[in-house]
Scaffold this active site. Structure first.
Site, mmCIF file in Angstrom:
data_model
loop_
_atom_site.group_PDB
_atom_site.id
_atom_site.type_symbol
_atom_site.label_atom_id
_atom_site.label_comp_id
_atom_site.label_asym_id
_atom_site.label_seq_id
_atom_site.Cartn_x
_atom_site.Cartn_y
_atom_site.Cartn_z
ATOM 1 N N CYS A 223 0.790 -1.220 0.000
ATOM 2 C CA CYS A 223 0.000 0.000 0.000
ATOM 3 C C CYS A 223 0.827 1.278 0.000
ATOM 4 O O CYS A 223 0.556 2.207 -0.764
ATOM 5 C CB CYS A 223 -0.965 -0.005 1.170
ATOM 6 N N ASP B 22 -7.544 4.362 -3.795
ATOM 7 C CA ASP B 22 -6.706 3.354 -3.147
ATOM 8 C C ASP B 22 -6.153 2.406 -4.194
ATOM 9 O O ASP B 22 -6.839 1.490 -4.650
ATOM 10 C CB ASP B 22 -7.534 2.569 -2.119
ATOM 11 N N HIS C 86 -2.618 0.776 6.887
ATOM 12 C CA HIS C 86 -2.808 0.926 5.462
ATOM 13 C C HIS C 86 -2.451 2.358 5.061
ATOM 14 O O HIS C 86 -2.463 3.263 5.882
ATOM 15 C CB HIS C 86 -4.279 0.632 5.114
#
Lengths: 306, 669
Positions: B413, B474, B457
């Protein structure tokens, strides 16, 4: 019946001047079917009281002078071989009577004192494997000199406990003594004392005494007395259950003699000394010289109402 | 000189147990050499007890003291003040053992032991620790008990039983005090940073940071929803945003600015919409940082927390212990009229470096002038050519974005968010990286979501000119779509580095159903413990409000006084009742009369039977002799005779009151 009691007191008073209270205590003891121990110095009228009681109550009595060389057989009796019948014949001792006047009981040895134990407690004598019943009723009225006197053997506690009461006579008051000095020896009149009541009447009176009411508050007070005697540090040991029961029964008889059919605290207080005095021992008192101080402490420290 | 106080054997045993129990929690807190001191002093004390040695000479004690002081001063250089202070207390406790001459000294030692038990709560507040402290308390009190008992008691366990009984008796009082005793803020505060380190996000992010977190299964926070649970794909817990990029590392700039939200907050909160809005409570573990976690846009939040311009929440102080707060969040794009200054800030990039990435961004921007199309192209780029892994190759050079985009193409991430934000900024779109957590595991026992460190995250947000709002993007969701739907634990379980630090949580252990159940149960209990016990001060006002309706100092004081008064009354009452059954009316009447006569000095003497007493009164008050005689008679009849007339009692009372009123006030002599 109360008239008879008053008559008994009057008769005994005629030979023992100025001792009404003591006479009543002695009667209380007998009505409660207990044995009486009279302790005082020689010459105070112990034997006179014992004698007079036996006469007035119309009981068969034996007087026994205890000496230091006495043996159990001298009290209980002995079996002697009868050659003609070819067997042993039991010759009852002086104990086989209704009233045993044990004079100066602490002049004899503990061994002989103990011979009285079974007869006092069980009303019977066991000798050579045979049991002989004593007559009914059976009372021991013993006199003794204070332990401070020479030539005495203190009664063992177990023996003391057999006596319901121990009373002291004390010196007569001035007026009674004057009367005594003026009237000559009252003992001469002892033998002429009439029997005021019969054995059957004595039994009735005893039963009536047992029926005297004891209220809860009296039992409370009694238990407080017992508890105090068991807890306070001044006491070597407290009042035993037997002692408590003795106090209660004696209080009943006392109340009856006083003309009441219920016990009041004063009765307990009156009898606390005579009934428990010889059963208590102060923690510091090793010789067993008496517990009057303890009785006074009980009387003053334990409150009657709570 | 007074003889030395000799501890009894049981006292010594309990003292040793007390020392052991009190010291154990400090193993991880105070410097280790203090335990050497403990062995030394306890050993010496034992030798003294057995009579082999005498107490140490004063020179030995002084030397020990100075050594300890010097040692603690050295500790002060590295450790925190708190640790050194507690260390001083521990040292004093241990040194006092070597001069326990009198009972008073033994008492001092035990009182300090009690203090140490309390101090351990500065460092640990968990349930097991609390239970342990309770046990220590009982043991120390047992020891206290033995010190006061002079005679040797053969039963070693007796003092412990006594002490346990004592604490059981004290329990109701403790509960009452816990519930109503006002929590007053501290008069002074110490720096509670005890040197402990926290796991969690930091205020800068460079490649590899998040993967460090996936090694840990520590709980980050727990959230309990009053409304429905948000769906899994929007469980983006925002923590902080990173707006500065130096070519390698994302940081947050200081001047975030506090949003003027007085109107905004109330206005938004007023229109609570059950479809978009979520009301929930978060219990957050200590992070040592100021930010607080929350879903999308927090519209209602406690006064202790501020909302920054980037819609993240910030507390007033670094979070040094577990805390809890209530939030209402709205899942919606964040409206933001970006001012010129802030617009530029979100476009900031290093002067040079990562040239290939910049070219790519410009190329895309020329192909796709629309922002939405641009992001779509970027997402496709990520989706088709990249691989998601927790163990990416290192990116050592200064052009880390270039390396990632064109060489390694493996990452997680943080890498994607970082690269995505870079591309957007290079193309002239304001963008920022957001750090937080994604997901959360539902504990079916109490309905709370548990968010763990491995769910950390990073994603990005860009500013959409059209809607004047920040939109979430994302890249991980396209590279590894499962990350959004599955619990992180399942997704990562094949990776060897995942949860490398948390043996129990790893695959295999985790799958044991019973163990899982136990873990969930434990967490639920822990959560309740925190909500209802540790942070009770937050709820106390509610509780008191329910109890009293409106709180004021007077009311609280009154409540304490009344409760205390009632307790004391109860105790007094029980003592009174224990005196025995209700008193006989006769006796109480007698006592009243007695009281009356006390002033005259004529009261009934102890042991004096009532009959004699009344007779005495007859003589003392000739005018009342008849009454007293009658009283005596009545009393005797009622108290002692069989089946007395009930009428007598009434008569007795009449006579009694008559006597009481007729007795002269003062002795008429």
């Amino acid at each position: 019946m109360r008239d008879q009691i008053q008559a008994v007191i009057k008769e005994v008073s005629s030979v023992l001047y100025g001792k009404q209270e003591e006479i009543k205590l002695a009667l209380t003891c007998i009505f409660s079917r207990g044995h009486l121990l009279i302790e005082d110095l020689p010459g105070m009228g112990k034997t006179t009281l014992a004698h007079a009681l036996a006469k007035v109550l119309g009981l068969e009595y034996q007087r026994l002078q205890f000496t230091s060389d006495m043996l159990p057989a001298d009290i209980l009796g002995v079996s002697i071989f009868d050659p003609s019948a070819n067997r042993f014949q039991f010759h009852p001792g002086p104990v086989f009577t209704q009233v045993l006047l044990a004079d100066e009981v602490n002049r004899t040895t503990p061994k002989t004192q103990s011979a009285l134990l079974e007869s006092m407690e069980e009303g019977r004598v066991s000798l050579d494997g045979q049991t002989h019943r004593l007559p009914e009723p059976f009372f021991v009225i013993a006199t003794q000199n204070p332990v401070t006197q020479q030539g005495t053997f203190p009664l063992p506690e177990s023996q003391l406990d057999r006596f319901l009461m121990r009373i002291e006579l004390g010196y007569p008051d001035v007026r009674a003594e004057r009367e005594l000095l003026r009237g000559g020896d009252p003992r001469e009149r002892l033998n002429s004392l009439p029997a005021v009541i019969s054995a059957a009447q004595l039994e009735q009176i005893s039963q009536a005494c047992g029926a005297v009411n004891v209220s809860e508050s009296i039992l409370d007070y009694l238990q407080r007395l017992i508890a105090y005697s068991r807890q306070a540090p001044e006491f070597s040991f407290g009042i035993s259950p037997r002692g408590a029961l003795a106090l209660l029964n004696a209080s009943r008889s006392w109340a009856y003699i006083e003309g009441r059919d219920y016990v009041i605290p004063e009765d307990l207080q009156q009898l606390l000394g005579p009934v428990t005095g010889h059963r208590l021992r102060a923690a510091e008192d090793i010789g067993g010289f008496g517990a009057n101080a303890l009785v006074q402490q009980l009387l003053s420290q334990v409150d009657v109402v709570a | 000189m007074k003889p030395l106080f000799q501890l009894t054997r049981s006292s010594m045993i309990w003292l040793l147990v007390s020392i052991l129990m009190v010291m154990i929690p400090y193993v991880t807190v105070v410097p280790g050499w203090l335990f050497l001191l403990a062995v030394f002093t306890v050993g010496w004390r034992l030798m003294v007890h057995s009579g082999r040695w005498s107490f140490p000479h004063w020179s030995v004690r002084s030397a020990l003291l100075s050594l300890v002081l010097v040692g603690l001063l050295f500790e002060l250089r590295s450790g925190s003040v708190m640790v050194v202070t507690v260390g001083l207390l521990v040292a004093a406790f241990l040194l006092k053992l070597t001069e326990m001459y009198r009972r008073r000294d033994a008492l001092v030692v035990l009182y300090v032991a009690l203090l140490l038990i309390v101090c351990s709560f500065l460092f640990f507040q968990s349930i097991p620790m609390t239970l342990y402290s309770l046990l220590s308390l009982i043991v120390v009190t047992a020891c206290l008990n033995t010190v006061y008992r002079s005679q040797q008691n053969t039963d070693i366990w007796r003092p412990l039983k006594r002490s346990a009984v004592l604490y059981t008796q004290a329990l109701p009082m403790m509960l009452v005090l816990f519930l109503i005793f006002p929590r007053i803020g501290p008069l002074w505060q110490v720096d509670m940073n005890t040197g402990q380190s926290f796991t969690g996000l930091s205020d800068s992010m460079s490649p590899g940071d998040v993967s460090r977190l996936t090694r840990s299964a520590d709980i980050a926070f727990r959230a309990r929803f009053e409304t429905a649970l948000p769906p899994e794909n929007i469980r983006y817990w925002r923590g902080l945003t990173y707006d500065r990029f130096d070519g390698r590392r994302w940081t947050r700039s200081e001047q975030q600015g506090i949003e003027q939200q007085s109107g905004v907050q109330s206005g938004l909160a007023a229109r609570f919409n059950s479809l978009r809005d979520y009301r929930y409570e978060i219990v957050m573990e200590a992070t040592g940082q100021r930010w607080r976690y929350g879903l999308d846009v927090p519209v209602s939040y406690p006064a202790t927390v501020r909302r920054l311009a980037d819609m993240t929440l910030q507390g007033q102080d670094p979070l040094m212990q577990r805390t809890q707060y209530q939030l209402v969040s709205r899942v919606a794009p964040q409206q933001d009229q970006l001012s010129a200054g802030r617009y530029d800030r979100y476009l900031q990039l290093p002067e040079r470096g990562n040239e290939k990435a910049r070219q790519l961004a410009l190329q895309w921007a020329s192909e796709q002038p629309d922002v939405k199309a641009f992001t779509a192209q970027m997402m496709t780029f990520f989706a088709t050519r990249f691989r998601y892994t927790l163990e990416p190759p290192l990116l050592p050079g200064s052009d880390s974005v270039d390396q990632f985009l064109f060489q390694t193409r493996q990452g997680f991430c943080g890498h994607f968010a970082s690269a995505g934000a870079f591309l957007l900024r290079a193309a002239g779109v304001p963008a920022r990286v957001v750090g937080g957590y994604l997901g959360g595991e539902l504990n079916p026992l109490d309905g709370a979501l548990t968010v763990r460190q491995y769910e950390a995250h990073a994603w990005l947000e860009y500013w959409d000119r059209e809607s004047q709002s920040w939109l979430r993007l994302d890249p991980t969701s396209v590279v590894a779509p499962l990350r959004l739907e599955q619990p992180a634990a399942q997704l990562f379980s094949s990776e060897s580095s995942f949860l490398a630090d948390a043996m129990l949580m790893r695959k295999g252990f985790l799958s044991g159903a019973l163990l899982m159940q136990l873990r969930l149960r434990y967490e639920a209990i822990n959560y309740g413990w925190h909500r209802w016990v540790l942070n009770f001060q937050d709820r106390q006002s509610d509780f008191l409000q329910q109890l009293l309706g409106g709180i004021s100092v007077v009311k609280i004081v009154l409540l304490i006084l009344i409760t205390g008064g009632l307790v004391l009354l109860g105790v007094a009452g029980s003592l009174f009742i224990r005196r025995g059954p209700r008193q006989d009316p006769l006796v109480s009447a007698l006592k009243r009369l007695d009281k009356r006569l006390l002033q005259l000095g004529l009261q009934r003497r102890s042991g004096e039977p009532p009959g004699q007493f009344f007779a005495r009164m007859e003589q003392s008050f000739p005018s009342l002799s008849e009454e007293f005689a009658a009283l005596s008679c009545c009393y005797e009849q009622i108290s002692y005779a069989e089946n007395s007339d009930p009428e007598l009692l009434a008569q007795f009372r009449r006579l009694m009151s008559r006597c009481c009123s007729l007795i002269p006030q003062k002795k008429s002599l």
